[in-house]
Write a protein that holds these residues in place. Sequence first.
Motif, mmCIF file in Angstrom:
data_model
loop_
_atom_site.group_PDB
_atom_site.id
_atom_site.type_symbol
_atom_site.label_atom_id
_atom_site.label_comp_id
_atom_site.label_asym_id
_atom_site.label_seq_id
_atom_site.Cartn_x
_atom_site.Cartn_y
_atom_site.Cartn_z
ATOM 1 N N SER A 108 -87.029 47.682 -2.470
ATOM 2 C CA SER A 108 -87.535 49.051 -2.571
ATOM 3 C C SER A 108 -89.178 48.536 -3.169
ATOM 4 O O SER A 108 -89.276 47.598 -3.918
ATOM 5 N N LEU A 109 -89.988 49.608 -3.122
ATOM 6 C CA LEU A 109 -91.271 49.277 -3.587
ATOM 7 C C LEU A 109 -91.350 49.430 -4.806
ATOM 8 O O LEU A 109 -92.384 49.018 -5.686
ATOM 9 N N SER A 110 -90.456 50.209 -5.519
ATOM 10 C CA SER A 110 -90.343 50.589 -6.873
ATOM 11 C C SER A 110 -89.428 50.097 -7.721
ATOM 12 O O SER A 110 -89.167 50.223 -8.922
ATOM 13 N N THR A 164 -99.336 49.758 -5.972
ATOM 14 C CA THR A 164 -98.479 48.818 -5.440
ATOM 15 C C THR A 164 -98.453 48.976 -3.748
ATOM 16 O O THR A 164 -98.694 48.036 -3.060
ATOM 17 N N LEU A 165 -98.539 50.119 -3.073
ATOM 18 C CA LEU A 165 -98.882 50.369 -1.848
ATOM 19 C C LEU A 165 -100.005 49.834 -1.191
ATOM 20 O O LEU A 165 -100.275 49.212 -0.350
ATOM 21 N N VAL A 169 -107.522 55.508 4.832
ATOM 22 C CA VAL A 169 -107.594 55.223 3.288
ATOM 23 C C VAL A 169 -106.260 54.597 2.900
ATOM 24 O O VAL A 169 -105.203 55.064 3.350
ATOM 25 N N LEU A 170 -106.560 53.871 1.910
ATOM 26 C CA LEU A 170 -105.515 53.070 1.244
ATOM 27 C C LEU A 170 -104.586 53.912 0.517
ATOM 28 O O LEU A 170 -105.000 54.806 -0.168
ATOM 29 N N THR A 176 -95.770 37.273 -2.732
ATOM 30 C CA THR A 176 -95.240 37.595 -1.343
ATOM 31 C C THR A 176 -96.172 38.219 -0.615
ATOM 32 O O THR A 176 -96.404 37.985 0.595
ATOM 33 N N PHE A 177 -96.788 39.321 -1.365
ATOM 34 C CA PHE A 177 -97.791 40.625 -0.438
ATOM 35 C C PHE A 177 -98.965 39.239 -0.001
ATOM 36 O O PHE A 177 -99.331 39.619 0.799
ATOM 37 N N HIS A 178 -99.535 38.645 -0.950
ATOM 38 C CA HIS A 178 -100.742 37.971 -0.490
ATOM 39 C C HIS A 178 -100.366 36.761 0.323
ATOM 40 O O HIS A 178 -101.133 36.158 0.842
ATOM 41 N N SER A 179 -99.164 36.571 0.344
ATOM 42 C CA SER A 179 -98.621 35.177 1.488
ATOM 43 C C SER A 179 -98.373 36.124 3.063
ATOM 44 O O SER A 179 -98.426 35.246 3.998
#
Length: 268
Positions: free
Chosen positions: A159-161, A183-184, A220-221, A138-141
């Motif tokens: 949630s992210l976790s 993940t972020l 910065v990431l 999903t992130f890559h889409s």
Amino acid sequence: MDYECKAESGLQLLARLSSRPDIHGLDEKLFSGGLHFGDVVEITGDIGSGKTLLITQLLAKCLLPKSMFEIDIGGLGAGAIIINSDHHFQLLKLVSIMESTFEENQQLDSSTIEKIIKTALANLIVLNCYDRVQLLVTFHSLDNILSSNKNISLIVVDSLSAFYWQDIVISGIHKMDFYLKKTLKTLQSCIQEHKIVIIYTKQAHFVSKINFVPESSKSVLGNITHRVQLNRMEGKGTESLCVAEITTLNSECTVPYRLTGEGLMWSS
């Protein structure tokens, strides 16, 4: 003298040059200095503190139009994506919160309100994820979705976790703060060509050690610009005292709130 030539695709150029609706005024109590494109907001708290309710009311504000039928609505008229991994988010609750914003508006009948809400919901994309692999896919889409939807200004992850315990069974134990930061970073790297505000939730016990960085290092990431800690402390009887602790790059403050069916009501 050395000359460097940087190439970019047509999609990258389009993403870089395109402007998106401003969501600076998403919530004046939480974000008194406003939100800017590229900001990252972390919302954390225990179960029942109102994390999902808060992101739902923020989505309502984002999606509702500024005005319609020559009537001031008060929304921001921007599109949004919610990545639903904890599956606490409910579309019916979003509609309910939208409807509550019109309760005192005598200019609108039920038919008009329905049209306004349908217009707002047309700007929402819900992406349901059920495991870590699906989350990463999903992130890559997102790059393609954002490239073809210039109205989207906000990405929410709830949630992210969510898949931490599932993931450590496969890849081994990771420190919670490292897992969250990684993940972020993956999410940000997938949308780096686009100017988007990110809001994500995490459980209070999922301790993050991501440090705030100077303004000059915001690119910065893994950088977080706002952290909202929701605290629900039980009082006498059915009463409960709720407090949001808000930390930014430059300030800290607390805002009392009440949990209601229409969202978090901030106390002055």
